[in-house]
Design a protein around this motif. Structure first.
Motif, PDB file in Angstrom:
ATOM      1  N   ILE A   1     -35.879 -34.574 -22.144  1.00  0.00           N
ATOM      2  CA  ILE A   1     -37.143 -34.489 -22.700  1.00  0.00           C
ATOM      3  C   ILE A   1     -38.205 -34.986 -21.721  1.00  0.00           C
TER       4      ILE A   1
ATOM      5  N   CYS B   1     -35.521 -41.715 -27.975  1.00  0.00           N
ATOM      6  CA  CYS B   1     -34.271 -41.689 -27.702  1.00  0.00           C
ATOM      7  C   CYS B   1     -33.655 -42.811 -27.203  1.00  0.00           C
TER       8      CYS B   1
ATOM      9  N   ASN C   1     -41.516 -35.243 -22.875  1.00  0.00           N
ATOM     10  CA  ASN C   1     -42.405 -35.982 -23.551  1.00  0.00           C
ATOM     11  C   ASN C   1     -42.115 -37.627 -23.552  1.00  0.00           C
TER      12      ASN C   1
ATOM     13  N   LYS D   1     -41.104 -38.933 -27.222  1.00  0.00           N
ATOM     14  CA  LYS D   1     -39.825 -38.600 -27.668  1.00  0.00           C
ATOM     15  C   LYS D   1     -38.889 -39.257 -26.722  1.00  0.00           C
TER      16      LYS D   1
END
Length: 54
Positions: A23, A32, A25, A28
């Motif tokens: 990812i 995680c 971003n 995000k």
């Protein structure tokens, strides 16, 4: 019950590490990372319950 919890933890860890690597971003990626910390907490609670009963 112990095996099911470890399978769940392993699956969540795999998903969160995969997301952290792929990812782009930042928000995000932080989600995680938080999921990884939650997996650690799940394992700690599982070990605590397992060793208190034995």
């Amino acid at each position: 019950m112990l095996k099911h919890t470890f399978v769940l933890s392993a699956y969540l860890l795999f998903v969160s590490i995969h997301g952290l690597i792929t990812i782009q971003n930042t928000v995000k990626a932080l989600v995680c990372l938080k999921l990884i910390l939650n997996v650690v907490n799940i394992n700690l609670v599982t070990f605590s319950d397992f060793f208190d009963n034995h």
